[in-house]
Scaffold this active site. Structure first.
Site, PDB file in Angstrom:
ATOM      1  N   THR A  92      12.627  53.383  69.524  1.00 29.47           N
ATOM      2  CA  THR A  92      12.530  53.695  68.099  1.00 29.47           C
ATOM      3  C   THR A  92      13.347  52.698  67.285  1.00 29.47           C
ATOM      4  OG1 THR A  92      12.230  56.024  68.601  1.00 29.47           O
ATOM      5  CG2 THR A  92      12.991  55.490  66.373  1.00 29.47           C
ATOM      6  N   ASN A 129      29.817  28.957  68.646  1.00 30.41           N
ATOM      7  CA  ASN A 129      30.675  30.000  68.076  1.00 30.41           C
ATOM      8  C   ASN A 129      32.159  29.666  68.128  1.00 30.41           C
ATOM      9  OD1 ASN A 129      29.455  30.474  70.807  1.00 30.41           O
ATOM     10  ND2 ASN A 129      31.232  31.814  70.986  1.00 30.41           N
ATOM     11  N   ALA A 157      22.142  39.658  69.234  1.00 30.04           N
ATOM     12  CA  ALA A 157      21.828  38.378  69.877  1.00 30.04           C
ATOM     13  C   ALA A 157      22.038  38.412  71.390  1.00 30.04           C
ATOM     14  CB  ALA A 157      22.642  37.255  69.253  1.00 30.04           C
ATOM     15  N   THR A 158      22.951  39.247  71.872  1.00 33.23           N
ATOM     16  CA  THR A 158      23.131  39.349  73.325  1.00 33.23           C
ATOM     17  C   THR A 158      21.829  39.822  73.966  1.00 33.23           C
ATOM     18  OG1 THR A 158      25.484  39.836  73.091  1.00 33.23           O
ATOM     19  CG2 THR A 158      24.451  40.472  75.176  1.00 33.23           C
ATOM     20  N   HIS A 188      25.140  40.925  62.326  1.00 34.75           N
ATOM     21  CA  HIS A 188      26.566  41.062  61.992  1.00 34.75           C
ATOM     22  C   HIS A 188      27.304  39.728  61.909  1.00 34.75           C
ATOM     23  CE1 HIS A 188      28.929  40.598  65.833  1.00 34.75           C
ATOM     24  NE2 HIS A 188      27.747  40.797  66.382  1.00 34.75           N
ATOM     25  N   CYS A 219      43.348  35.651  75.725  1.00 31.17           N
ATOM     26  CA  CYS A 219      44.290  36.692  76.128  1.00 31.17           C
ATOM     27  C   CYS A 219      43.600  38.038  76.151  1.00 31.17           C
ATOM     28  CB  CYS A 219      45.477  36.758  75.179  1.00 31.17           C
ATOM     29  SG  CYS A 219      45.083  37.506  73.601  1.00 31.17           S
ATOM     30  N   SER A 232      21.361  37.469  64.957  1.00 29.49           N
ATOM     31  CA  SER A 232      22.219  38.656  64.924  1.00 29.49           C
ATOM     32  C   SER A 232      22.631  38.939  63.486  1.00 29.49           C
ATOM     33  CB  SER A 232      23.459  38.411  65.784  1.00 29.49           C
ATOM     34  OG  SER A 232      24.295  39.549  65.730  1.00 29.49           O
TER      35      SER A 232
HETATM   36  C1  LIG Z   1      27.907  36.631  68.470  1.00 31.91           C
HETATM   37  C2  LIG Z   1      27.058  35.762  69.270  1.00 31.91           C
HETATM   38  C3  LIG Z   1      26.168  36.285  70.214  1.00 31.91           C
HETATM   39  C4  LIG Z   1      26.079  37.748  70.496  1.00 31.91           C
HETATM   40  O1  LIG Z   1      25.570  38.458  69.401  1.00 31.91           O
HETATM   41  P1  LIG Z   1      25.681  40.050  69.305  1.00 31.91           P
HETATM   42  O2  LIG Z   1      24.745  40.389  68.196  1.00 31.91           O
HETATM   43  O3  LIG Z   1      27.096  40.354  68.987  1.00 31.91           O
HETATM   44  O4  LIG Z   1      25.239  40.611  70.606  1.00 31.91           O
HETATM   45  C5  LIG Z   1      25.374  35.404  70.912  1.00 31.91           C
HETATM   46  N1  LIG Z   1      25.446  34.094  70.695  1.00 31.91           N
HETATM   47  C6  LIG Z   1      26.275  33.554  69.796  1.00 31.91           C
HETATM   48  C7  LIG Z   1      26.295  32.071  69.584  1.00 31.91           C
HETATM   49  C8  LIG Z   1      27.112  34.364  69.061  1.00 31.91           C
HETATM   50  O5  LIG Z   1      27.959  33.829  68.183  1.00 31.91           O
END
Ligand SMILES: *Cc1c(COP(=O)(O)O)cnc(C)c1O
Length: 405
Positions: free
Chosen positions: A243, A154, A74-75, A204, A329, A202
């Protein structure tokens, strides 16, 4: 039987579902082909697996499989959405609207775009974490090319009124990007009904593997164009060369299929677990405050501030439980969470917060254990707190004259 440490930080990442691993395994050694190899069976096999994953993802979010662009997560998807739209629509305008509580992937992309001459409006949120739709409407100008608002936060789990935002964006002819990393797989997502044009996902965060994600890019009504960040072989309709990560994509697809089938049941179960956790804590402790709207939130999210206790000390006392606190932290700074501060939560209470992220593999027994440990740890820390003592004796701390030493 409890197993330690207990993982209750499912917003940071989720454990992979064993069924996802099972689906991925053949694609490492046996079926290793490059999905872009058009001239032999190894390539065809990989391409077929990728196509199936596209369909599984598309089914979950109600889009055409061709509208899925695979990325590393997602980043990257947020970067691609913001920078790609900004570059492509530069002639139309240079104004972007987003929200102060967005993920850093969105905010830092906006910062970068500001350096390049774009103008960004950062909308505030209300005390419950929700976007004010009137402020959004008022912020749109002739120059606005993009609105970027996340689906679910998040930290505080608050779910934004995405369908209403989509409607406003459509009326004004502005592209709507939604960071749905915390939403997809947890709550129903329909890019048609919600009027979303571009959306970050994303794997994960939904029991799939790390390092794989996607960007949904609308193909019609309107056809959204995105300039690539990575140039190369023209993969993914030219928007993201490189790829394809076939095993990751297969796992992502499987994770979507599982969420599609199990979401209704799972969200009911997580809501019940969340309420058990909330009620248990509130029964055992006073001066505990919920952060974020109580009802418009992810089933698995609970974010609470424990007055007179430092979140960091609380985590230290709860080492066998994996949780997050609103005091960062982990970073070099000791700034409290910018998300909590945006809700108007004071610095003290922001530092006193814990985020509980419940997920697929958490149990009632774990929740009961966590309740008991949180209650006893907060009580112990408060026993050592002169401020808590004074507050209990009825002294109004705001009126205390502190002497300088
Ligand atoms: C985790 C998260 C991301 C980043 O996702 P990655 O796949 O870890 O790069 C972006 N936006 C939100 C709201 C997230 O919770």
């Amino acid at each position: 039987m409890l197993k330690f440490p207990i993982f209750m930080d499912n917003h940071s990442t989720t454990p992979m579902d064993p069924r996802v691993l099972e689906a991925m395994l053949p694609y490492f050694v046996e079926k290793f082909g490059n999905a872009a190899s058009r001239n032999h069976a190894f390539g065809w096999e990989a391409e077929k697996a990728v196509d199936q994953a596209r369909e599984q993802i598309a089914h979950l979010i109600h889009c055409d499989p061709k509208e899925i662009i695979f990325t590393s997560g997602a980043t990257e998807s947020d970067n691609l959405a913001l920078k790609g739209v900004a570059e492509m629509y530069r002639e139309k305008g240079n104004h972007i609207i987003t929200v102060v509580t967005e993920h850093k992937a969105v905010l830092d992309s906006c910062k970068r775009l500001e350096k390049m001459g774009y103008e960004v409006t950062y909308l505030p949120v209300k005390a419950d974490g929700m976007v004010d739709l009137d402020l959004l409407k008022a912020a749109i100008t002739e120059k606005t090319i993009l609105i970027s608002v996340m689906m679910a936060n998040n930290e505080i789990g608050v779910i934004q009124p995405v369908a209403e935002i989509g409607k406003i964006a459509k009326e004004r002819g502005v592209i709507f990007h939604c960071d749905a990393a915390q939403g997809v797989g947890k709550i129903p997502v329909d890019v048609q009904a919600m009027g979303i044009d571009v959306m970050a996902l994303s794997a994960h965060k939904m029991y799939g593997p790390k390092g794989i994600g996607a960007l949904y890019v609308r193909k019609k009504n309107p056809r959204v164009r995105i300039a690539p960040i990575i140039d190369g072989g023209g993969h993914e309709r030219g928007m993201r060369s490189g790829t394809l990560n076939v095993p990751g994509i297969v796992g992502f697809g499987k994770a979507c299929e599982l969420s599609d089938k199990e979401m209704v049941e799972e969200s009911a179960r997580l809501t019940q677990l969340r309420e058990r956790l909330r009620e248990g804590i509130l029964k055992g402790l006073d001066e505990v405050y919920l952060n974020g709207d109580p009802s418009q939130r992810l089933p698995g999210n609970l974010n609470m501030s424990f007055a007179y206790v430092e979140g960091e000390s609380l985590l230290m006392g709860l080492k066998e439980i994996a949780l997050s606190s609103g005091s960062a932290c982990t970073t070099a700074t000791l700034e409290p969470s910018y998300v909590l501060r945006s809700l108007g939560v004071g610095s003290d209470l922001a530092h006193s917060s814990l985020r509980f992220g419940l997920g697929r593999f958490n149990t009632n027994e774990e929740v009961d254990y966590v309740v008991q440990r949180v209650v006893e740890t907060v009580r112990r820390l408060r026993e050592m707190s002169p401020l808590y003592e004074m507050a209990k004796e009825g002294i109004d701390l705001k009126n205390v004259q502190w002497t300088q030493h």
